[in-house]
Design a protein around this motif. Structure first.
Motif, PDB file in Angstrom:
ATOM      1  N   UNK A   1       1.229  21.780  -8.439  1.00 30.02           N
ATOM      2  CA  UNK A   1       2.655  20.193  -8.814  1.00 30.02           C
ATOM      3  C   UNK A   1       2.211  19.473 -10.463  1.00 30.02           C
TER       4      UNK A   1
ATOM      5  N   UNK B   1       2.688  14.712 -13.681  1.00 30.77           N
ATOM      6  CA  UNK B   1       3.440  14.250 -13.274  1.00 30.77           C
ATOM      7  C   UNK B   1       4.420  13.708 -12.690  1.00 30.77           C
ATOM      8  N   UNK B   2       5.100  14.687 -11.698  1.00 31.13           N
ATOM      9  CA  UNK B   2       5.828  14.358 -10.233  1.00 31.13           C
ATOM     10  C   UNK B   2       4.834  13.924  -9.148  1.00 31.13           C
TER      11      UNK B   2
ATOM     12  N   UNK C   1       4.839  10.209 -10.208  1.00 27.43           N
ATOM     13  CA  UNK C   1       5.768   9.498  -9.763  1.00 27.43           C
ATOM     14  C   UNK C   1       5.679   9.450  -8.293  1.00 27.43           C
ATOM     15  N   UNK C   2       5.646  10.719  -7.587  1.00 23.47           N
ATOM     16  CA  UNK C   2       5.635   9.872  -5.703  1.00 23.47           C
ATOM     17  C   UNK C   2       4.340   9.514  -5.609  1.00 23.47           C
ATOM     18  N   UNK C   3       3.318   9.427  -5.966  1.00 26.56           N
ATOM     19  CA  UNK C   3       2.395   8.718  -5.864  1.00 26.56           C
ATOM     20  C   UNK C   3       2.351   7.266  -6.464  1.00 26.56           C
TER      21      UNK C   3
ATOM     22  N   UNK D   1       5.144   5.739  -6.221  1.00 20.36           N
ATOM     23  CA  UNK D   1       6.233   5.390  -5.434  1.00 20.36           C
ATOM     24  C   UNK D   1       5.177   4.633  -3.779  1.00 20.36           C
ATOM     25  N   UNK D   2       4.701   5.000  -3.831  1.00 18.87           N
ATOM     26  CA  UNK D   2       3.680   5.856  -2.640  1.00 18.87           C
ATOM     27  C   UNK D   2       2.552   3.800  -2.498  1.00 18.87           C
TER      28      UNK D   2
ATOM     29  N   UNK E   1       4.866   2.978   0.957  1.00 20.53           N
ATOM     30  CA  UNK E   1       4.676   3.956   1.828  1.00 20.53           C
ATOM     31  C   UNK E   1       2.719   3.049   2.333  1.00 20.53           C
TER      32      UNK E   1
ATOM     33  N   UNK F   1       1.501   8.160 -16.314  1.00 18.95           N
ATOM     34  CA  UNK F   1       2.448   7.788 -15.465  1.00 18.95           C
ATOM     35  C   UNK F   1       2.022   6.719 -14.472  1.00 18.95           C
TER      36      UNK F   1
ATOM     37  N   UNK G   1       6.993  12.793   2.245  1.00 21.21           N
ATOM     38  CA  UNK G   1       7.584  11.770   2.381  1.00 21.21           C
ATOM     39  C   UNK G   1       8.564  11.490   0.876  1.00 21.21           C
TER      40      UNK G   1
ATOM     41  N   UNK H   1       9.605   1.354   5.148  1.00 17.09           N
ATOM     42  CA  UNK H   1       9.084   2.682   4.108  1.00 17.09           C
ATOM     43  C   UNK H   1       8.959   3.529   4.931  1.00 17.09           C
TER      44      UNK H   1
ATOM     45  N   UNK I   1      11.253  13.734 -15.162  1.00 16.38           N
ATOM     46  CA  UNK I   1      11.384  12.621 -14.470  1.00 16.38           C
ATOM     47  C   UNK I   1      10.452  11.309 -14.222  1.00 16.38           C
TER      48      UNK I   1
ATOM     49  N   UNK J   1      13.384   9.368  -5.605  1.00 14.10           N
ATOM     50  CA  UNK J   1      12.924  10.621  -4.760  1.00 14.10           C
ATOM     51  C   UNK J   1      13.381  11.604  -5.146  1.00 14.10           C
TER      52      UNK J   1
ATOM     53  N   UNK K   1      12.985  13.992  -8.171  1.00 11.26           N
ATOM     54  CA  UNK K   1      11.531  14.653  -8.235  1.00 11.26           C
ATOM     55  C   UNK K   1      11.107  15.667  -7.302  1.00 11.26           C
TER      56      UNK K   1
END
Lengths: 346, 290
Positions: free
Chosen positions: A155, A158-159, A162-164, A166-167, A174, A276, B44, B60, B244, B259, B262
Motif C-alpha cells: 500500500x 498515503x493510503x 489516511x486509514x490510520x 481515521x482509526x 476505532x 499525512x 476496517x 465505530x 486520497x 473510507x 481510499x
C-alpha cells in the motif's frame, strides 16, 4: 541473482582511473582504441565504442539531468539567500547552514529521524524475526500468510496514513472506541494530537506498514539455510529453540544486517506518512528533516535554507551509511580486500 | 478483529486432531493474531465504506448494518476519481517504460562488453543509490516547473522518477545479464550475429523476468509516490495518492466517504502488486544482498 552479485563484486578490478570517471563518454572511445590487445582491430573497436555510447548515454543523460544537476543546484542554493525569484546574488556563505543548525525545529527533526531509525529497528527486528520463524514452518496456508503479511508494504504510505488517521481519531476512532470498551480512555487530544505521544504513534503506524518487508526478507534468508543443518542438530537432540538460536539466527546475520541498512535509509527520508498523519505537528513534535525542508522550501519560499537542510540531510545519511558499513556490515565476512570492494557496491 | 478471535477455535481443533505437536495450536493462534493485526485496518477501511457516517459515529467497531453502496457508487461516479486514476496510470506507465528501456540498455554493455570504463560507469549508478529524491527536491521542483516548463505534466513527474529509479534498475539488471551463459553469445557470433543483433534477438527475450522485476518495482514506486507529485501537480493533474490525501482533508466530516475513496484507490493496485509479489520480493532481495 544473488550469486550473480557476488561474482560481480569479486571480479571488480582493484583500481580505476578516477580522473577518467569525470568524462566517461569521450574517454571510453580513447581508452578502448589504445588498449594494446585490440590495436589490430581498430574499426571494429570504433564500432564497439559507438555501441557502448549508444546504450549507456540515455540512462546517464537522464541521471545527469534530474539527479546530478539538482544536487549541484542544492549545494549552490544553500550558500545564497534566495526566495525563489530573481538572480542568485545575495551570497551568504555558510549562514544558511548556521541558521538551519541553530533552528530548534530542525535539530528536533534530526532527533526525530534518529528516534525513528532506532525505534524501527528495535521493534521490527525481534518482531519480524519472530513472525518469520513462525511462518517458516511447513504449514498449508504459508503462502497465503506471507501474502497477507505483505499487504501493508505494497500500500502507499498515503493510503495507509489516511486509514490510520481515521482509526486514530480521538474518541470516535476505532482504536479509542475499543480501548474505551476495555475501560481505557485514549488521550483527550488524540494519539496524534498529543505532542508527547505523536511521534510514538507514528512509529507504531510505520511498524505496521513496514514489518511485512522485514518478514518477507527474513523468510527468504531462512530458505537459504540448508536443511541438513537442521537435521543434524535435531539428531544431536537440539530443541527447536536451540536450533533457532544457534543455527538459524547466526546464519541469517547478513540478511538482518542488510535489512537494517534499508530500514535506516528509509527512516532518514521519512516524509509521506508524517505529512499525512500529523503534518509535522503538534508543536513540531513529529517533524522530520524531509518535512522541515519541504515546508521551508514550498511554504516559506526559503530556498536557501531548504537547500542547506537538504545538504545536511545528505551528509547525515552519508555518515550513517558509511558507519553502518564500517561497523555492522563489515562483519559479514573477513575484512580482506575483496570485502572492502564488495561493500562499495551496496 | 472479532471475526479473527472466533475463527481461532476451529483451527485449534483441527490441528490438535491432526498433529502430534501441541505447539501447532500456538503457531496457528499467533499466525491468526498477526493476520488480524495486519489486515484489520485495511478491512476496517473497506467495511467502513459500506456504512453510513451515522453508523460509524454510533458504533465505530461494528459491521455495516444495513450495507450501503452509496459511498462507493458516489466515488465511482466522481469524474475526479477517474481523472486521478488516469494520471497515476499514465505517470506510472511512462516511468516504467523509461526505466526498463534505458535500464536494460545501460546494463547490457556494463554486463557483457569488456571496456576500460565499465566499472567507473557502473559506479555512477551505484553512487546514484545514495541520493534519494528528497535531497534534491527543491532544485528539482524549480528545474521542472521553471526551467523545463514541465510543471503539472505527466512527463514532469515521470522523467525525474525514472532518473531516480535507474540506479536500482541497473544494479539489479547487470548481474542478471552477466549470468546469461557466455556460450550463447559465442554461438550467436559464430552464426554471424552482431552484438546489437545478440541484444535484440537473444538477450532481450531471455531477460524478460529481470525486466518484469525492475518494471514492477518502478511501477510500484511511481504509483505510490507522493512527495514529487505533491510539489509538481495541481488541480486535475493530481495522482491518486494526492487525490486520497486531499479528499480526506476536504471531506474530513464524511468518514465513510473517505473510507470508500481510499478503498477504491487501493484495490486495483493491491491486486496488481500482490499478483506481482514474487517479482517485488526477488527485486528487493536482488538489490539488498551483496
Amino acid at each position: 541473482m544473488t550469486e550473480g552479485v557476488k561474482v560481480v563484486s569479486a571480479t571488480v578490478p582493484a583500481r580505476q582511473g578516477t580522473a577518467a570517471e569525470a568524462r566517461p563518454r569521450n574517454t571510453a572511445a580513447e581508452r578502448g582504441s589504445r588498449s594494446p590487445k585490440r590495436k589490430l582491430r581498430a574499426p571494429a573497436d570504433k564500432r564497439k565504442n559507438l555501441e557502448i555510447l549508444f546504450f549507456v548515454t540515455p540512462a546517464l543523460l537522464l541521471i545527469a539531468m534530474f539527479m546530478l544537476v539538482p544536487i549541484i543546484q542544492a549545494v549552490r542554493f544553500s550558500v545564497y539567500n534566495w526566495k525563489g525569484f530573481g538572480p542568485l546574488v545575495d551570497f551568504v556563505g555558510l549562514q544558511n547552514y548556521v541558521r538551519v543548525l541553530q533552528n530548534e525545529v530542525f535539530t528536533d527533526a534530526l532527533v526525530h529521524n534518529l528516534v525513528i531509525i532506532a525505534g524501527s529497528i528495535i521493534i521490527q527486528l525481534p518482531l519480524g524475526l519472530a513472525i518469520a520463524l513462525l511462518l517458516n514452518r511447513k504449514m498449508k496456508i504459508q503462502g497465503l500468510l506471507r501474502t497477507i503479511i505483505f499487504v501493508p508494504y505494497v500500500l502507499s504510505e498515503v493510503i495507509a496514513g489516511v486509514v490510520w488517521f481515521q482509526l486514530l481519531q480521538p474518541q470516535y476512532g476505532l482504536i479509542d472506541t475499543v480501548l474505551a470498551k476495555l475501560g481505557i480512555q485514549g488521550p483527550a487530544q488524540g494519539w496524534l494530537g498529543t505532542p508527547d505521544l505523536a511521534l510514538w504513534t507514528v512509529l507504531i503506524v510505520l511498524t505496521w506498514k513496514y514489518l511485512g518487508l522485514a518478514v518477507i526478507l527474513f523468510l527468504a534468508g531462512l530458505q537459504g539455510v540448508p536443511d541438513e543443518l537442521y537435521e543434524a542438530a535435531q539428531i544431536d537432540g537440539a530443541s527447536w529453540w536451540q536450533i533457532q538460536r544457534k543455527i538459524t539466527i547466526p546464519l541469517l546475520g547478513p540478511t538482518l544486517r542488510t535489512w537494517g541498512f534499508l530500514s535506516m535509509v528509509g527512516s532518514l527520508q521519512l516524509f509521506d506518512m508524517v505529512w499525512i498523519l500529523t503534518g509535522g505537528g503538534p508543536a513540531n513534535s513529529t517533524t522530520t528533516m524531509a518535512t522541515f525542508l519541504v515546508s521551508e522550501g514550498t511554504k516559506r519560499q526559503n530556498f536557501g535554507v531548504a537547500s542547506a537542510a537538504s545538504v545536511i540531510l545528505f551528509i547525515v545519511a552519508l555518515i550513517l551509511a558509511v558507519s553502518y558499513q564500517q561497523f555492522i556490515l563489515k562483519r559479514d565476512t573477513q575484512p580482506d580486500t575483496s570485502r572492502k570492494r564488495k561493500k562499495v557496491r551496496r | 478483529m472479532s471475526t479473527a478471535a472466533t475463527s481461532i477455535k476451529p483451527a485449534m481443533k483441527t490441528k490438535k486432531s491432526q498433529g502430534k505437536y501441541g505447539g501447532n495450536v500456538l503457531v496457528y493462534a499467533l499466525s491468526l493474531a498477526v493476520v488480524a493485526l495486519t489486515l484489520g485496518p485495511v478491512l476496517y477501511g473497506v467495511l467502513g465504506g459500506f456504512r453510513t457516517n451515522a453508523q460509524l459515529a454510533q458504533a465505530p467497531a461494528a459491521l455495516p448494518e444495513p450495507w450501503v453502496l452509496s459511498n462507493y457508487t458516489g466515488v465511482l461516479n466522481n469524474p475526479e476519481f477517474w481523472r486521478y486514476a488516469l494520471n497515476s496510470t499514465m505517470i506510472a506507465v511512462l516511468t516504467t517504460v523509461i526505466v526498463v528501456v534505458f535500464g536494460i540498455m545501460a546494463a547490457y554493455p556494463l554486463a557483457r562488453y569488456q571496456f576500460r570504463l565499465r566499472e567507473p560507469i557502473f559506479m555512477v549508478f551505484v553512487l546514484g543509490l545514495l541520493f534519494p529524491a528528497t535531497v534534491a527536491i527543491v532544485p528539482l521542483f524549480i528545474l521542472i516547473s521553471r526551467d523545463l516548463n514541465l510543471g503539472n505534466t505527466w512527463w514532469g513527474v515521470a522523467l525525474p522518477q525514472a532518473a531516480f529509479a535507474l540506479p536500482m534498475t541497473v544494479v539489479i539488471l547487470r548481474p542478471f545479464l552477466m549470468a546469461l551463459p557466455q556460450e550463447l553469445e559465442e554461438a550467436a557470433q559464430l552464426d554471424g550475429t552482431s552484438r546489437i543483433g545478440f541484444f535484440w534477438r537473444i538477450l532481450l527475450p531471455l531477460s524478460g523476468p529481470g525486466m518484469v522485476t525492475v518494471g514492477v518495482l518502478a511501477f510500484v514506486g511511481s504509483w505510490n509516490a507522493y512527495l514529487l507529485p505533491l510539489l509538481l501537480l495541481q488541480g486535475e493533474m493530481r495522482t491518486l495518492p494526492l487525490g486520497v490525501a486531499d479528499f480526506s482533508t476536504e471531506h474530513s466530516a464524511d468518514t465513510a466517504g473517505v473510507f470508500a475513496f481510499t478503498t477504491l484507490a487501493m484495490i486495483p493496485a493491491l491486486i496488481f502488486f500482490l499478483a506481482m509479489q514474487r517479482r517485488i520480493v526477488s527485486g528487493l532481495q536482488g538489490a539488498v544482498k551483496g
